[in-house]
Scaffold this motif. Structure first.
Motif, PDB file in Angstrom:
ATOM      1  N   ARG A 354       0.835  -1.206   0.000  1.00 36.91           N
ATOM      2  CA  ARG A 354       0.000   0.000   0.000  1.00 36.91           C
ATOM      3  C   ARG A 354       0.871   1.258   0.000  1.00 36.91           C
ATOM      4  NH1 ARG A 354      -3.082  -3.040   3.717  1.00 36.91           N
ATOM      5  NH2 ARG A 354      -2.155  -1.873   5.459  1.00 36.91           N
ATOM      6  N   GLU A 357       2.259   1.927  -3.416  1.00 40.84           N
ATOM      7  CA  GLU A 357       1.276   2.522  -4.342  1.00 40.84           C
ATOM      8  C   GLU A 357       1.095   4.008  -4.043  1.00 40.84           C
ATOM      9  OE1 GLU A 357      -0.093   1.258  -6.940  1.00 40.84           O
ATOM     10  OE2 GLU A 357       0.880  -0.705  -6.677  1.00 40.84           O
ATOM     11  N   GLN A 358       1.092   4.340  -2.760  1.00 43.40           N
ATOM     12  CA  GLN A 358       0.954   5.756  -2.414  1.00 43.40           C
ATOM     13  C   GLN A 358       2.171   6.562  -2.861  1.00 43.40           C
ATOM     14  OE1 GLN A 358       0.247   5.891   1.773  1.00 43.40           O
ATOM     15  NE2 GLN A 358      -1.784   4.892   1.637  1.00 43.40           N
ATOM     16  N   LYS A 360       4.023   5.995  -5.402  1.00 41.36           N
ATOM     17  CA  LYS A 360       3.989   6.203  -6.853  1.00 41.36           C
ATOM     18  C   LYS A 360       3.135   7.426  -7.227  1.00 41.36           C
ATOM     19  CE  LYS A 360       4.762   1.362  -8.106  1.00 41.36           C
ATOM     20  NZ  LYS A 360       4.198   0.180  -8.780  1.00 41.36           N
ATOM     21  N   LEU A 361       2.098   7.696  -6.432  1.00 38.85           N
ATOM     22  CA  LEU A 361       1.216   8.814  -6.734  1.00 38.85           C
ATOM     23  C   LEU A 361       1.815  10.153  -6.304  1.00 38.85           C
ATOM     24  CD1 LEU A 361      -2.210   7.192  -5.691  1.00 38.85           C
ATOM     25  CD2 LEU A 361      -1.257   7.424  -7.996  1.00 38.85           C
ATOM     26  N   GLN A 362       2.766  10.100  -5.361  1.00 40.30           N
ATOM     27  CA  GLN A 362       3.360  11.335  -4.868  1.00 40.30           C
ATOM     28  C   GLN A 362       4.807  11.406  -5.361  1.00 40.30           C
ATOM     29  OE1 GLN A 362       2.997  11.218  -0.641  1.00 40.30           O
ATOM     30  NE2 GLN A 362       0.739  11.235  -0.680  1.00 40.30           N
TER      31      GLN A 362
END
Length: 600
Positions: A354, A357-358, A360-362
């Protein structure tokens, strides 16, 4: 016989017991084979002097006593004349020729002439001392008659009464002496005893009752089973001295060898029906396994030792059930720790996914720093939870070890309880009498009944018990795992040296186990290393006071004194040599005076 290094089998143990019983029975049979014969003469009705009241009664009672104690032949004669008395002695000589013990008892008058003792028949007149050789029987002829007996020649004379013949007897030779009582005699043949009712030269009482004091004591002491004839006559002496107020002292002449000689065989103690069960119970208690107790109960299903075995088996089974419960708890704790570890690992993987994935977004640097901090926090949390799981696993292992120790303690307690029960039964049951020394006669023992073979003993169990008891008495064998290795052999050799035993160190034998178990305290000395000393059952460091130091041999010695400091040399100068005040110079304040350089 079992080979060295191997435990004796049940067959060998049974054969050894049978051989011991056979040898005991053979010895008893040989003792009973001794032939015992007796000649008893009583002279009361003298024709030329007043009659005696008790010799006839004494002779009858003594002959009956000889028959009751099992003599093979007893010849009783009363009031014999000189011819009949000579004939009776000659006939008894033929009877004693093939006997092991020959006994002659005489009650009546006796006389001593010129140091020779004579027994006086009923028809003797003894007008003069010249008639003694014709009308009386010399004591030497009695001794000659019983001389062929192989083991014991015994003459008992209650003939020291105050003799009326000596007062009326004419002296044919003025120098010929007629003594009071009987004369002292030293038998020329070995294994011969001559018992006088009174000391030589003294007289004995005929008594006021049915028997003389001497015969009364003899009849009381003679039937004592297994009592040596010397002790019988000694007790007769003590009793006569007491009953006569010290006026009459019986005396015994002659000697016997070192072997006990009893006229009455000793009484055999009743056999103990629990002897074999007790012996097998002791061996089973030393092993202490459930299989050994069941094997014992298969042979001895009832009785006091069977009850003890059931109690020991119940304790052992309770201990085994406790160990099984501890093992189950241990497995449960291990499964829980494993499951918790797997769950934690899975949780970490999910959280890491998790966070990835976070991340990668930031794309900002702050987001990456936050992600790294979160990872460190999760890692620290994972380490703490993993440590908790390991701690729980260690506690489970400790509980399992404690349960195993309880099992071993229960085994030892069961063995100790069994030993205490054995000792209690031994105290309650009279111990079998030790085999008496070889005596004249013994009662043959009952036929031994065949006994069941003892339970088989595992050599590893004996080795493990012997290792544990060696460690208890200070002879450390190392591990107590039942493997009889070099360390165990060295420990048993150390025990032999300090306990004075000689057991074979190459094998763990039941005899060695019994010897080590019997020692309640330390046998092997405590050995401490350099710089240590023994304090009870442990080694502690050697400490010295402030004025001592420990040397290389582990001994406190006085601290050496420091070397004296050398005093500084002092240079004395004459006043004329005193250097002048230094003048400033360019070389650091130094100047020369009388060939020496001085500096400020």
């Amino acid at each position: 016989m079992a080979r060295p290094g191997r435990m004796a089998s049940p067959f060998h143990l049974a054969c050894g017991l049978a051989l011991s019983i056979f040898l005991t029975a053979t010895t008893a049979t040989q003792a009973l084979a001794d032939k015992r014969v007796a000649l008893v003469i009583g002279i009361s009705r003298y024709q030329s002097v007043p009659r005696l009241a008790n010799p006839g009664n004494d002779a009858t009672a003594v002959s009956d006593a000889f028959r009751r104690i099992g003599f093979d032949a007893v010849e009783l004669h009363q009031d014999l004349g000189v011819s009949d008395m000579r004939r009776a002695v000659r006939t008894f000589a033929e009877t004693a020729a093939d006997a092991d013990m020959a006994v002659v008892y005489y009650a009546g008058h006796g006389i001593e002439v010129d140091g020779v003792n004579y027994l006086i028949p009923a028809d003797a007149k003894l007008v003069s001392d010249f008639d003694v050789e014709d009308e009386a029987i010399p004591l030497d002829r009695i001794l000659q008659a019983i001389n062929p007996a192989r083991r014991l020649h015994l003459v008992i004379l209650d003939a020291c009464r105050d003799n009326p013949f000596s007062e009326k007897m004419k002296r044919s030779v003025a120098t010929r002496s007629i003594g009071r009582g009987l004369a002292k005699i030293e038998p020329a043949t070995p294994d011969t005893l001559i018992a006088f009712a009174a000391r030589a030269g003294a007289v004995a009482s005929d008594g006021d009752g049915d028997h003389s004091p001497f015969s009364t004591a003899l009849l009381r002491q003679l039937p004592t089973p297994g009592l040596d004839i010397r002790l019988v006559l000694g007790r007769v002496r003590d009793e006569v001295l007491k009953s006569t107020g010290g006026r009459q002292e019986p005396f015994v002449y002659g000697s016997l060898g070192g072997e006990a000689v009893a006229l009455v065989p000793p009484q055999e103690p009743p056999p103990d029906p629990n002897t074999e069960a007790r012996r097998q119970y002791e061996l089973t208690a030393q092993i202490g396994t459930r299989e050994a107790w069941k094997a014992f109960l298969a042979v001895h299903g009832s009785g006091i030792y069977a009850n003890f075995a059931h109690a020991a088996l119940d304790k052992l089974e309770d201990a085994e059930r406790a160990r099984a419960r501890a093992e189950a708890l241990k497995r449960q704790a291990e499964d829980q720790a494993t499951q918790k570890t797997e769950d934690l690992k899975k949780q970490l993987e999910e959280q890491a996914a998790r966070r990835t994935e976070q991340a990668k977004l930031q794309i900002s640097e702050q987001a990456r720093r936050d992600l790294e901090q979160e990872r460190q926090r999760l890692a620290e949390q994972a380490r703490r939870e993993l440590d908790d799981a390991r701690h729980q696993l260690a506690e489970a292992q400790q509980r399992a070890d404690d349960a195993s120790a309880q099992v071993e303690l229960a085994k030892k307690q069961a063995a100790a309880d069994a030993q205490q029960q054995i000792e209690a039964v031994k105290r309650a049951t009279p111990p079998p009498a030790e085999p008496p020394p070889k005596v004249a006669a013994l009662t043959p023992p009952a036929d031994p009944r065949p006994s069941a073979p003892p339970a088989t003993i595992d050599p590893a169990d004996i080795a493990r018990l012997l290792q544990a008891h060696l460690k208890r008495v200070g002879c450390d064998p190392g591990a107590t795992d039942g493997s009889w290795n070099g360390a165990s052999q060295k420990a048993l050799d150390n025990f032999n040296r300090h306990a004075g035993t000689r057991f074979d160190v190459k094998m763990a034998s039941p005899d060695a186990l019994d010897a080590v178990r019997a020692r309640p305290e330390r046998v092997c000395p405590l050995v401490c290393g350099n710089g240590q000393r023994a304090a009870g059952d442990r080694c502690i460091p050697i400490s010295c006071d402030g004025n001592s130091v420990l040397d290389s041999h582990g001994t406190c010695r006085k601290r050496p004194e420091p070397p004296p400091r050398k005093p500084k040399a002092v240079v004395r100068r004459e006043p004329s040599e005193r250097p002048p005040a230094a003048a400033p110079s360019g070389d650091g304040g130094c100047h020369t005076f009388n060939g020496k350089q001085y500096c400020q």
